[in-house]
Design a protein around this motif. Structure first.
Motif: not given
Length: 384
Positions: A313-316, A363-369, A376-382
């Motif tokens: 859903d998030e295109g990852v 830790f790469p800061d880019e991974l936070i998003a 969050m997508r998993a939370i909203r899906n469920i």
């Protein structure tokens, strides 16, 4: 992204503050205090502190009743001196966030801000900040704490950053993903004597020498299947550093590693039998104890299904990484599967990024998003 650029910048700054002030397993009091203060700004329905030591959980209740999702990060750093030249490098001598737990906490803080803006339609979300992951004691302490009984969950999710694969790409598979392991500490006791009369004592010298090879030979270090086993001798000591004393004590430390908990039980039995037999033959007393005990980490099918849906859903981009998973390294998140279906995904930190536990890791800061979007997508899906 469900947060503004300004909020994301604040979380990156929070991550870097954690990075400057690492605390090792069991000593995370100040880290927990910083996390609690920041969580308070997101208005959780409650914060449960002091779980399994310095652990804490923030609870966000949905509008209606429904299932509970727990998402977990770790509080602790490592007893390793950081050598990086980043402006936010550790200010604590001999300690560093060199496994990325500061980034994992930042990802959960991003979720906290998002849930503070908008609660789920149903159920509840628990953000678990777990202590003492690095020594394997934390998950067990959390589960044994009576306060955890109020935090029953229907699904548990987690992640770990993964240097060596491209930034933002995810590895995810069902089944075993991390090995079981434990540190075996063996103390052999005989009797000292004068070095000129070794026959008047009982030296563990020859038993120690035999065990160094025989313990290692118990492992096959073969393919990572159900029969995989590995014994790595990590430390050995004989007597005292003196020329006039025939030694009366010896120690061996060895790490036992298997893919499954069942195989670990069998390996422990064989190792203990070997040690007892050799000690008896050498007329030695023996003490055996265990530290850094990790259960296997196994991804449940239902949890993997929800993570895959969220990634799509998030295109990852993601794959099952059959050549990289399961991995020999251990992770104590696996213990949470004893109370609910659980799964961990592995988030690429860059192909050329310094490896975990390296003294120049950050830790790469880019991974936070990326990480927070997936959760969050998993939370909203469920939960809606």
């Amino acid at each position: 992204m469900f947060l503004t650029d300004g909020e994301l910048s604040e979380i990156k700054a929070f991550r870097r503050e954690l990075h400057r002030n690492p605390e090792v397993s069991g000593e995370e009091a100040e880290t927990a205090s910083r996390v609690t203060e920041e969580l308070g700004r997101t208005r959780p329905d409650r914060i449960v502190a002091g779980i399994g030591g310095h652990g804490l959980a923030a609870v966000y209740e949905g509008v209606a009743s429904g299932p509970t999702i727990m998402i977990r990060a770790e509080l602790d750093g490592l007893p390793i001196e950081e050598i990086s030249d980043v402006a936010h490098r550790s200010t604590v001598p001999g300690k560093g966030h060199l496994c990325g737990h500061d980034g994992h906490m930042a990802i959960l803080m991003a979720l906290a801000k998002g849930l503070g803006h908008e609660r789920p339609a149903k159920g509840r979300v628990i953000l678990m900040f777990q202590p003492a992951e690095e020594n394997g004691a934390g998950a067990a302490a959390v589960l044994a704490d009576p306060k955890f009984a109020t935090l029953t969950q229907d699904l548990s999710l987690s992640l770990h950053n993964f240097p060596g694969i491209r930034l933002g790409h995810v590895l995810l598979k069902e089944g075993p993903v991390n090995c079981a392991s434990r540190g075996m500490k063996i103390i052999l006791k005989g009797k000292t004597s004068h070095a000129s009369y070794p026959e008047q004592g009982i030296a563990p010298t020859f038993v120690l020498a035999r065990l160094l090879g025989d313990l290692t030979a118990l492992g096959n270090n073969g393919p990572l299947g159900p029969d995989y086993s590995l014994v790595t001798v990590t430390h050995a000591r004989l007597g005292e550093p003196a020329f006039g004393i025939s030694p009366g004590e010896a120690q061996i430390w060895a790490t036992l590693r298997t893919l499954t908990d069942e195989a670990m039980a069998a390996l422990v039995s064989r190792a203990e039998e070997l040690v007892q037999t050799q000690a008896k033959a050498g007329q030695l007393q023996v003490e055996i104890s265990y530290e850094d005990v990790f259960r296997q980490c196994y991804n449940s099918a239902e949890a993997v299904k929800e993570l895959r849906r969220a990634l799509d859903d998030e295109g990852v981009s993601h794959d099952d990484a059959s050549s990289l998973l399961p991995m020999k390294a251990s992770e104590d998140f696996g213990l949470f599967r004893t109370v609910a279906p659980a799964a961990m995904f592995f988030l690429g930190a860059g192909e050329d990024h310094p490896r975990l536990h390296n003294p120049d890791y950050d830790f790469p800061d880019e991974l936070i998003a990326t990480g927070s979007r997936v959760f969050m997508r998993a939370i909203r899906n469920i939960l809606g």
